[in-house]
Design a protein around this motif. Sequence first.
Motif, mmCIF file in Angstrom:
data_model
loop_
_atom_site.group_PDB
_atom_site.id
_atom_site.type_symbol
_atom_site.label_atom_id
_atom_site.label_comp_id
_atom_site.label_asym_id
_atom_site.label_seq_id
_atom_site.Cartn_x
_atom_site.Cartn_y
_atom_site.Cartn_z
ATOM 1 N N PHE A 206 0.846 -1.193 0.000
ATOM 2 C CA PHE A 206 0.000 0.000 0.000
ATOM 3 C C PHE A 206 0.883 1.245 0.000
ATOM 4 N N ASP A 207 0.436 2.250 -0.709
ATOM 5 C CA ASP A 207 1.167 3.513 -0.771
ATOM 6 C C ASP A 207 1.013 4.264 0.552
ATOM 7 N N ALA A 208 2.135 4.704 1.113
ATOM 8 C CA ALA A 208 2.104 5.378 2.419
ATOM 9 C C ALA A 208 1.346 6.698 2.354
ATOM 10 N N TRP A 209 1.401 7.374 1.228
ATOM 11 C CA TRP A 209 0.718 8.671 1.120
ATOM 12 C C TRP A 209 -0.788 8.503 1.257
ATOM 13 N N HIS A 210 -1.347 7.475 0.614
ATOM 14 C CA HIS A 210 -2.786 7.245 0.717
ATOM 15 C C HIS A 210 -3.185 6.857 2.146
ATOM 16 N N ILE A 211 -2.337 6.064 2.808
ATOM 17 C CA ILE A 211 -2.627 5.694 4.194
ATOM 18 C C ILE A 211 -2.580 6.929 5.093
ATOM 19 N N ALA A 212 -1.587 7.780 4.882
ATOM 20 C CA ALA A 212 -1.480 9.001 5.677
ATOM 21 C C ALA A 212 -2.669 9.924 5.437
ATOM 22 N N LYS A 213 -3.149 9.966 4.217
ATOM 23 C CA LYS A 213 -4.309 10.794 3.905
ATOM 24 C C LYS A 213 -5.543 10.312 4.663
ATOM 25 N N GLY A 214 -5.780 8.993 4.661
ATOM 26 C CA GLY A 214 -6.915 8.447 5.395
ATOM 27 C C GLY A 214 -6.762 8.614 6.891
ATOM 28 N N LEU A 215 -5.538 8.451 7.386
ATOM 29 C CA LEU A 215 -5.291 8.632 8.817
ATOM 30 C C LEU A 215 -5.551 10.067 9.243
ATOM 31 N N GLY A 216 -5.134 11.017 8.425
ATOM 32 C CA GLY A 216 -5.369 12.426 8.747
ATOM 33 C C GLY A 216 -6.849 12.758 8.822
#
Length: 291
Positions: A206-216
């Motif tokens: 999984f792309d870390a940027w997409h995970i960070a976006k959902g986490l934010g």
Amino acid sequence: MHVHSMKSKKVHLHQQFQYQRKVVLHLYSTLIRHQSKMTLTTSLRSCRLMRHYRKKRRRYVKKIVCRISRNTYHRHQSSYIIPSIVNAWQTEQTSLVERLKGMEGGIHLTGDGRCDSPGHSAKYGGYTVIEQRINKVLDTQLVQSNEVTSSNACDLEGLKRCLTLLTETHELDVASMVTDRHKSIEKYLREETPHNPHTAELKHHFDAWHIAKGLGKKIDALSKKKGCEDVGLWKKSIIHHMYYVAGTVPEGQADLLGEKWKSVANHVQDIHEHDTEIYPMCDQDLSQLSC
């Protein structure tokens, strides 16, 4: 002969316009010098004369410029421009594939989709894959929403077409694939790719940027609840911790990855020793930070 007559007419009109302009400017100067000898009617006539020749010249130039019809434009586009672009792209794509065939370890892809409009009513969806080592686009596919069940399924169909082209047509082995957390893509890569010999060893990330976006987004939603306002102050630090964990844990150590990520709950309390054997203490650069 027709082109020559058009040019001569244009030159003649330009000369005529310049002559009339000189006449009007002379009238203006005469009006200023001899205001008592000229009437207001004469000055108004000169202004009308100037506007008349300006409009006449503008209309004539417009007729000369607009000589290509809409049908001619689209015919040139479909017969010359688009085939030239497709040919250049296929030549570049072939050279990239030949370059990758000489590299060991299979190809490492990163893919993502993009729709022509936000929301769930897009008509077109494009999917692009990039090879991570050479940082070049290997393929891009355009999917129309009526080809699939919905616009949300364009990403999966685009990914399938990209993998089919790279594995079956060009016979490349795919070692890893990085995507967003699209449920359909996750299921397809988990269940279908093991049956293809070119993707049997594929590892999905999984792309870390997409995970960070959902986490934010989740942190923002939590900070709006009563008594949880201070959580929003930690948003940036928590996301940075997630990137740090993803970048420092070696591949294949999922248990260490989980424990290191969960240590953020103690870290925000200025606690850097944890009740776990896998990750008993924060790294030195983290424990020295003041929380």
